[in-house]
Write a protein that holds these residues in place. Sequence first.
Motif, PDB file in Angstrom:
ATOM      1  N   GLU A   6      39.215 -10.418  35.443  1.00  0.00           N
ATOM      2  CA  GLU A   6      40.282 -10.962  36.316  1.00  0.00           C
ATOM      3  C   GLU A   6      41.075 -12.196  35.609  1.00  0.00           C
ATOM      4  OE1 GLU A   6      40.555  -8.585  40.365  1.00  0.00           O
ATOM      5  OE2 GLU A   6      39.267 -10.294  40.219  1.00  0.00           O
ATOM      6  N   LEU A   7      40.099 -13.006  35.536  1.00  0.00           N
ATOM      7  CA  LEU A   7      40.505 -14.406  35.114  1.00  0.00           C
ATOM      8  C   LEU A   7      41.021 -14.582  33.805  1.00  0.00           C
ATOM      9  CD1 LEU A   7      37.523 -16.561  37.028  1.00  0.00           C
ATOM     10  CD2 LEU A   7      40.066 -16.244  37.791  1.00  0.00           C
ATOM     11  N   ILE A   8      40.057 -14.035  32.904  1.00  0.00           N
ATOM     12  CA  ILE A   8      40.720 -14.446  31.413  1.00  0.00           C
ATOM     13  C   ILE A   8      40.779 -12.934  30.660  1.00  0.00           C
ATOM     14  CG2 ILE A   8      39.464 -16.557  31.183  1.00  0.00           C
ATOM     15  CD1 ILE A   8      37.425 -15.203  29.676  1.00  0.00           C
ATOM     16  N   ARG A  10      39.794  -8.925  29.233  1.00  0.00           N
ATOM     17  CA  ARG A  10      38.729  -8.046  28.629  1.00  0.00           C
ATOM     18  C   ARG A  10      38.812  -8.686  27.187  1.00  0.00           C
ATOM     19  NH1 ARG A  10      35.229  -4.653  30.297  1.00  0.00           N
ATOM     20  NH2 ARG A  10      34.326  -3.163  28.907  1.00  0.00           N
ATOM     21  N   PRO A  11      39.865  -8.864  26.515  1.00  0.00           N
ATOM     22  CA  PRO A  11      39.710  -9.150  25.090  1.00  0.00           C
ATOM     23  C   PRO A  11      39.121 -10.404  24.924  1.00  0.00           C
ATOM     24  CG  PRO A  11      41.908  -8.137  25.531  1.00  0.00           C
ATOM     25  CD  PRO A  11      41.206  -8.168  26.742  1.00  0.00           C
ATOM     26  N   ALA A  12      39.294 -11.504  25.635  1.00  0.00           N
ATOM     27  CA  ALA A  12      38.829 -12.867  25.522  1.00  0.00           C
ATOM     28  C   ALA A  12      37.278 -12.644  26.032  1.00  0.00           C
ATOM     29  CB  ALA A  12      39.362 -13.677  26.688  1.00  0.00           C
ATOM     30  N   LEU A  13      36.810 -11.833  26.912  1.00  0.00           N
ATOM     31  CA  LEU A  13      35.435 -11.615  27.218  1.00  0.00           C
ATOM     32  C   LEU A  13      34.483 -11.027  25.879  1.00  0.00           C
ATOM     33  CD1 LEU A  13      35.271 -10.294  30.916  1.00  0.00           C
ATOM     34  CD2 LEU A  13      34.623 -12.518  29.916  1.00  0.00           C
ATOM     35  N   LEU A  14      35.511 -10.014  25.234  1.00  0.00           N
ATOM     36  CA  LEU A  14      34.631  -9.380  24.026  1.00  0.00           C
ATOM     37  C   LEU A  14      34.567 -10.663  22.860  1.00  0.00           C
ATOM     38  CD1 LEU A  14      36.735  -5.981  24.217  1.00  0.00           C
ATOM     39  CD2 LEU A  14      34.064  -6.188  24.423  1.00  0.00           C
ATOM     40  N   GLU A  15      35.688 -11.312  22.908  1.00  0.00           N
ATOM     41  CA  GLU A  15      35.668 -12.377  21.647  1.00  0.00           C
ATOM     42  C   GLU A  15      34.479 -13.232  22.182  1.00  0.00           C
ATOM     43  OE1 GLU A  15      40.429 -12.792  21.059  1.00  0.00           O
ATOM     44  OE2 GLU A  15      39.429 -14.255  22.373  1.00  0.00           O
ATOM     45  N   ARG A  16      34.326 -13.625  23.291  1.00  0.00           N
ATOM     46  CA  ARG A  16      33.035 -14.583  23.915  1.00  0.00           C
ATOM     47  C   ARG A  16      31.629 -13.663  23.550  1.00  0.00           C
ATOM     48  NH1 ARG A  16      30.362 -15.762  29.149  1.00  0.00           N
ATOM     49  NH2 ARG A  16      29.196 -17.494  28.615  1.00  0.00           N
ATOM     50  N   LEU A  17      31.612 -12.424  24.041  1.00  0.00           N
ATOM     51  CA  LEU A  17      30.471 -11.732  23.597  1.00  0.00           C
ATOM     52  C   LEU A  17      30.089 -11.839  21.972  1.00  0.00           C
ATOM     53  CD1 LEU A  17      28.197  -9.683  24.140  1.00  0.00           C
ATOM     54  CD2 LEU A  17      30.049  -7.973  23.944  1.00  0.00           C
ATOM     55  N   ALA A  18      31.154 -11.578  21.287  1.00  0.00           N
ATOM     56  CA  ALA A  18      30.998 -11.734  19.694  1.00  0.00           C
ATOM     57  C   ALA A  18      30.494 -13.081  19.016  1.00  0.00           C
ATOM     58  CB  ALA A  18      32.333 -11.370  19.011  1.00  0.00           C
ATOM     59  N   GLU A  19      31.039 -14.043  19.922  1.00  0.00           N
ATOM     60  CA  GLU A  19      30.725 -15.398  19.444  1.00  0.00           C
ATOM     61  C   GLU A  19      29.252 -15.709  19.744  1.00  0.00           C
ATOM     62  OE1 GLU A  19      33.596 -17.919  21.192  1.00  0.00           O
ATOM     63  OE2 GLU A  19      35.203 -17.435  19.965  1.00  0.00           O
ATOM     64  N   GLU A  20      28.825 -15.493  21.003  1.00  0.00           N
ATOM     65  CA  GLU A  20      27.531 -15.482  21.404  1.00  0.00           C
ATOM     66  C   GLU A  20      26.474 -14.662  20.612  1.00  0.00           C
ATOM     67  OE1 GLU A  20      26.814 -17.982  23.435  1.00  0.00           O
ATOM     68  OE2 GLU A  20      28.467 -18.435  24.467  1.00  0.00           O
ATOM     69  N   ALA A  21      26.837 -13.534  20.181  1.00  0.00           N
ATOM     70  CA  ALA A  21      26.223 -12.787  19.473  1.00  0.00           C
ATOM     71  C   ALA A  21      25.776 -13.371  17.956  1.00  0.00           C
ATOM     72  CB  ALA A  21      26.731 -11.335  19.063  1.00  0.00           C
ATOM     73  N   VAL A  22      26.937 -14.056  17.435  1.00  0.00           N
ATOM     74  CA  VAL A  22      26.751 -14.871  16.176  1.00  0.00           C
ATOM     75  C   VAL A  22      25.733 -15.836  16.488  1.00  0.00           C
ATOM     76  CG1 VAL A  22      28.008 -16.274  14.717  1.00  0.00           C
ATOM     77  CG2 VAL A  22      28.899 -14.183  15.222  1.00  0.00           C
ATOM     78  N   GLU A  23      26.052 -16.603  17.608  1.00  0.00           N
ATOM     79  CA  GLU A  23      25.012 -17.620  17.932  1.00  0.00           C
ATOM     80  C   GLU A  23      23.641 -17.299  17.911  1.00  0.00           C
ATOM     81  OE1 GLU A  23      26.734 -19.896  21.083  1.00  0.00           O
ATOM     82  OE2 GLU A  23      28.703 -20.398  20.070  1.00  0.00           O
ATOM     83  N   LEU A  24      23.415 -16.156  18.691  1.00  0.00           N
ATOM     84  CA  LEU A  24      22.137 -15.530  18.777  1.00  0.00           C
ATOM     85  C   LEU A  24      21.620 -15.083  17.418  1.00  0.00           C
ATOM     86  CD1 LEU A  24      19.628 -14.382  20.218  1.00  0.00           C
ATOM     87  CD2 LEU A  24      20.781 -12.158  20.573  1.00  0.00           C
ATOM     88  N   ALA A  25      22.079 -14.691  16.548  1.00  0.00           N
ATOM     89  CA  ALA A  25      21.888 -14.252  15.147  1.00  0.00           C
ATOM     90  C   ALA A  25      21.486 -15.593  14.316  1.00  0.00           C
ATOM     91  CB  ALA A  25      23.087 -13.445  14.366  1.00  0.00           C
ATOM     92  N   LYS A  26      22.335 -16.621  14.563  1.00  0.00           N
ATOM     93  CA  LYS A  26      21.837 -17.839  13.701  1.00  0.00           C
ATOM     94  C   LYS A  26      20.559 -18.604  14.223  1.00  0.00           C
ATOM     95  CE  LYS A  26      26.523 -19.241  12.449  1.00  0.00           C
ATOM     96  NZ  LYS A  26      27.648 -20.216  12.741  1.00  0.00           N
ATOM     97  N   ALA A  27      20.622 -18.451  15.506  1.00  0.00           N
ATOM     98  CA  ALA A  27      19.069 -18.995  16.399  1.00  0.00           C
ATOM     99  C   ALA A  27      18.035 -18.061  15.687  1.00  0.00           C
ATOM    100  CB  ALA A  27      19.273 -18.817  17.679  1.00  0.00           C
ATOM    101  N   ALA A  28      18.196 -16.814  15.811  1.00  0.00           N
ATOM    102  CA  ALA A  28      17.089 -15.907  15.103  1.00  0.00           C
ATOM    103  C   ALA A  28      16.739 -16.297  13.781  1.00  0.00           C
ATOM    104  CB  ALA A  28      17.436 -14.580  15.595  1.00  0.00           C
ATOM    105  N   LEU A  29      17.673 -16.326  13.208  1.00  0.00           N
ATOM    106  CA  LEU A  29      17.420 -16.731  11.504  1.00  0.00           C
ATOM    107  C   LEU A  29      16.943 -17.998  11.465  1.00  0.00           C
ATOM    108  CD1 LEU A  29      20.877 -15.463  10.070  1.00  0.00           C
ATOM    109  CD2 LEU A  29      18.597 -14.651   9.625  1.00  0.00           C
ATOM    110  N   LYS A  30      16.939 -18.990  12.055  1.00  0.00           N
ATOM    111  CA  LYS A  30      16.431 -20.449  12.178  1.00  0.00           C
ATOM    112  C   LYS A  30      15.115 -20.270  12.751  1.00  0.00           C
ATOM    113  CE  LYS A  30      18.587 -23.858  12.255  1.00  0.00           C
ATOM    114  NZ  LYS A  30      18.964 -25.023  11.238  1.00  0.00           N
ATOM    115  N   TYR A  31      14.738 -19.599  13.762  1.00  0.00           N
ATOM    116  CA  TYR A  31      13.472 -19.389  14.244  1.00  0.00           C
ATOM    117  C   TYR A  31      12.638 -18.757  12.913  1.00  0.00           C
ATOM    118  CZ  TYR A  31       9.555 -18.232  17.512  1.00  0.00           C
ATOM    119  OH  TYR A  31       8.530 -17.986  18.312  1.00  0.00           O
ATOM    120  N   ALA A  32      13.193 -17.737  12.306  1.00  0.00           N
ATOM    121  CA  ALA A  32      12.722 -16.976  11.320  1.00  0.00           C
ATOM    122  C   ALA A  32      12.247 -18.021  10.198  1.00  0.00           C
ATOM    123  CB  ALA A  32      13.314 -15.766  10.946  1.00  0.00           C
TER     124      ALA A  32
END
Length: 97
Positions: A6-8, A10-32
């Motif tokens: 309601e505040l921002i 659904r598209p903005a929430l989906l963008e945030r999800l995508a950005e966080e997923a990219v950050e998770l991918a980078k963190a996992a790659l760094k850990y690997a």
Amino acid sequence: MKDKEELIGRPALLERLAEEAVELAKAALKYARILRDENPTPVTKYEAYTNTIEEYADVIQCARELDINIDEEQIKHKDERWTCRIEKHRKGKMEDK
């Protein structure tokens, strides 16, 4: 309190999800990288691990805000397929010897 959609929106929430997923991918790659010890990085093993967990939590939070629920049947099916691939791969390597 209003929910995030309601505040921002659904598209903005989906963008945030995508950005966080990219950050998770980078963190996992760094850990690997650290676990493999072939490509040096200034991050410690502990930092890489905790960063991976933090980014995973961010992805889960975004998914919850979007009402994206876990489909246990889908996970079970994907796990079975993945296990089968691993077993075929290992069997193939054993036959090559």
